[in-house]
Design a protein around this motif. Structure first.
Motif, PDB file in Angstrom:
ATOM      1  N   GLU A 186       0.408   7.273  -4.795  1.00  0.00           N
ATOM      2  CA  GLU A 186      -0.986   7.621  -4.974  1.00  0.00           C
ATOM      3  C   GLU A 186      -1.825   6.766  -4.012  1.00  0.00           C
ATOM      4  O   GLU A 186      -1.346   5.753  -3.498  1.00  0.00           O
ATOM      5  N   PRO A 187      -3.067   7.181  -3.723  1.00  0.00           N
ATOM      6  CA  PRO A 187      -3.826   6.551  -2.633  1.00  0.00           C
ATOM      7  C   PRO A 187      -3.905   5.032  -2.660  1.00  0.00           C
ATOM      8  O   PRO A 187      -3.670   4.382  -1.630  1.00  0.00           O
ATOM      9  N   ASP A 188      -4.239   4.436  -3.795  1.00  0.00           N
ATOM     10  CA  ASP A 188      -4.349   2.977  -3.830  1.00  0.00           C
ATOM     11  C   ASP A 188      -3.018   2.311  -3.522  1.00  0.00           C
ATOM     12  O   ASP A 188      -2.947   1.330  -2.773  1.00  0.00           O
ATOM     13  N   ALA A 189      -1.944   2.852  -4.110  1.00  0.00           N
ATOM     14  CA  ALA A 189      -0.621   2.281  -3.871  1.00  0.00           C
ATOM     15  C   ALA A 189      -0.174   2.512  -2.427  1.00  0.00           C
ATOM     16  O   ALA A 189       0.512   1.668  -1.833  1.00  0.00           O
ATOM     17  N   ALA A 190      -0.570   3.654  -1.848  1.00  0.00           N
ATOM     18  CA  ALA A 190      -0.209   3.930  -0.452  1.00  0.00           C
ATOM     19  C   ALA A 190      -0.877   2.935   0.483  1.00  0.00           C
ATOM     20  O   ALA A 190      -0.255   2.432   1.428  1.00  0.00           O
TER      21      ALA A 190
END
Length: 299
Positions: free
Chosen positions: A129-133
């Motif tokens: 997901e975006p934050d983890a990416a």
């Protein structure tokens, strides 16, 4: 494992993971061997680089500074090797690792990878997901991160560059019989929303509150397919981006409301800013930008 470059690589791994043991597992060494090499590096610097406690390790100011320089050095080394491979006319042996959320994978990445496989370096897709990416990008565990942002805010950290890939329109999906009703009329309907901390979850709750009600949440998920399945089965409403609704089942009992929400999300591919750009990354980013989608394509 005797030279300073190896030791810098280990130091940066410890900085990323916050643990000597985790860095050792990542590098394929024992924790004792990593500790010995870091002790050698500390003698070389003449200062303590780590502060150890029963909760793990943290970087001293000297360690944090050296770790940041190590990241730049390692990026430069990777880019130099990639450039040498290009000049030699060889195909890169190490894949470009791309972290992306599911709808970006299906709508943006897969068409590029399938159509341009012969002209692209090897690619490994990593579901994040975006934050983890973005975190994985900064940790150097991936080379590119595909992320999204609702509204005008692009809170990107220092040291990265972003290329726009798509402007995705947010839609309201409701049970078929309610398709003519506006958002303000749906206060008594159950909702399937994104999780509270996600971009989608924040956007959906903000829209409901702006319409004058607190949504009665039946389920929370950032999985678009699951959200549509739950909403269809339970007669609930949901907010979903255009990329997620393009290929949905048409017999799911839901209809896209004609009411425009006026909310879009920007989809971007982000890479670390390098003194010497990596040609493999540039090739992949160029291919993704050529696939760039407009609001009409996602609406």
């Amino acid at each position: 494992m005797t030279d300073d470059l190896d030791r810098l690589r280990l130091l940066h791994a410890v900085s990323r993971t916050g643990s000597i043991a985790a860095a050792a597992r990542e590098a394929g060494f024992t924790a004792s061997a990593v500790s010995q090499q870091l002790a050698t590096l500390e003698r070389r610097v003449g200062a303590s680089l780590l502060e150890r406690s029963n909760r793990g390790v943290t970087m001293t100011p000297a360690g944090a500074s050296l770790s940041a320089h190590a990241a730049s050095l390692l990026d430069g080394l990777d880019a130099g090797i990639a450039e040498a491979v290009r000049v030699a006319g060889a195909r890169p042996s190490s894949p470009v690792r791309i972290a992306a959320f599911p709808t970006a994978v299906t709508a943006l990445l897969l068409p590029v990878l399938v159509d341009g496989a012969a002209d692209l370096p090897p690619v490994t897709l990593v579901h994040r997901e975006p934050d983890a990416a973005l975190e994985a990008l900064l940790d150097r565990t991936v080379d590119l991160a595909v992320i999204d942002s609702y509204g005008d805010a692009h809170d990107l950290p220092a040291g990265v560059d972003a290329d726009h890939l798509a402007t995705d329109v947010l839609h309201l999906l409701v049970p078929g019989p309610l398709v003519g009703q506006g958002l303000a009329d749906l206060r008594d309907v159950g909702w399937v929303l994104g999780t509270p901390g996600s971009n989608l979850g924040v956007a959906g709750r903000t829209l409901c509150r702006a319409a004058g009600f607190e949504p009665r949440t039946l389920a929370e998920t950032d999985d678009h397919t699951l959200a549509l399945t739950i909403a269809g089965a339970m007669g609930a409403a949901t907010f979903q981006p255009g990329l997620a609704t393009a290929d949905r089942r048409q017999d799911d009992g839901l209809a896209v409301s004609p009411e425009p929400l006026g909310v879009t999300r920007e989809v971007m591919v982000v890479r670390r800013r390098l003194a010497r750009p990596d040609p493999s990354l540039a090739t992949v980013v160029s291919a993704l930008r050529a696939r760039r989608l407009s609001p009409a394509a996602t609406g």
